[in-house]
Scaffold this motif. Sequence first.
Motif, mmCIF file in Angstrom:
data_model
loop_
_atom_site.group_PDB
_atom_site.id
_atom_site.type_symbol
_atom_site.label_atom_id
_atom_site.label_comp_id
_atom_site.label_asym_id
_atom_site.label_seq_id
_atom_site.Cartn_x
_atom_site.Cartn_y
_atom_site.Cartn_z
ATOM 1 N N THR A 30 -31.613 -68.321 -60.365
ATOM 2 C CA THR A 30 -30.337 -67.810 -59.871
ATOM 3 C C THR A 30 -30.464 -67.512 -58.375
ATOM 4 O OG1 THR A 30 -30.917 -65.495 -60.256
ATOM 5 C CG2 THR A 30 -29.901 -66.700 -62.111
ATOM 6 N N GLN A 33 -32.673 -64.553 -57.972
ATOM 7 C CA GLN A 33 -34.089 -64.870 -58.179
ATOM 8 C C GLN A 33 -34.657 -65.611 -56.971
ATOM 9 O OE1 GLN A 33 -33.816 -67.001 -61.870
ATOM 10 N NE2 GLN A 33 -33.786 -65.130 -63.099
ATOM 11 N N ASP A 67 -36.314 -55.603 -68.197
ATOM 12 C CA ASP A 67 -36.846 -55.496 -66.843
ATOM 13 C C ASP A 67 -37.405 -54.079 -66.717
ATOM 14 O OD1 ASP A 67 -37.392 -55.594 -64.136
ATOM 15 O OD2 ASP A 67 -35.468 -56.483 -63.606
ATOM 16 N N PHE A 81 -28.976 -52.993 -66.960
ATOM 17 C CA PHE A 81 -28.049 -53.863 -66.247
ATOM 18 C C PHE A 81 -26.800 -54.126 -67.073
ATOM 19 C CE2 PHE A 81 -32.235 -54.904 -64.597
ATOM 20 C CZ PHE A 81 -32.015 -55.002 -63.227
ATOM 21 N N GLU A 83 -23.688 -56.962 -68.082
ATOM 22 C CA GLU A 83 -23.689 -58.402 -68.373
ATOM 23 C C GLU A 83 -23.620 -59.222 -67.087
ATOM 24 O OE1 GLU A 83 -24.079 -60.148 -71.264
ATOM 25 O OE2 GLU A 83 -24.561 -58.223 -72.182
ATOM 26 N N ASP A 85 -25.274 -58.573 -64.476
ATOM 27 C CA ASP A 85 -26.557 -58.369 -63.812
ATOM 28 C C ASP A 85 -26.506 -57.314 -62.711
ATOM 29 O OD1 ASP A 85 -29.266 -58.959 -63.941
ATOM 30 O OD2 ASP A 85 -29.155 -60.370 -62.264
ATOM 31 N N GLU A 86 -25.657 -56.306 -62.883
ATOM 32 C CA GLU A 86 -25.573 -55.191 -61.950
ATOM 33 C C GLU A 86 -26.380 -54.026 -62.506
ATOM 34 O OE1 GLU A 86 -21.377 -54.914 -62.319
ATOM 35 O OE2 GLU A 86 -21.016 -56.039 -60.470
#
Length: 116
Positions: A30, A33, A67, A81, A83, A85-86
């Motif tokens: 991503t 990433q 994580d 996080f 959904e 990714d926050e």
Amino acid sequence: MSTWYCTTIRQATAAGKTVGRVRLLDDPPTDGQRYLLCNAERNAALGEDIRALSRSEAERLHLGDEDFWIFDSRLVARLLFTEADELTGVELITEPAQVVRYSRLRDAAWHHAAPH
């Protein structure tokens, strides 16, 4: 670079402490990433050992997708996080059996991950 993080990691590794991480990567990685991978060279120069493992391999090995960070083998900080990714928070875990469980996940990921 002289950020708080850089100073902290440089001092910790100079004092003989180990700092390392396994980064799970999607295929393709991503944007987030890829951004973190760009920082890996700087962090490695500070003494941090960074390794990578594909998300598909982590799934095959049943390592989960949590994580987390482990501090001094006695505290786990599990990042929470949405959904999207926050980051929404951190759960601190000190219960010994749970710390051992996360340590085993880390050790298995470390074994299969490739050095940066």
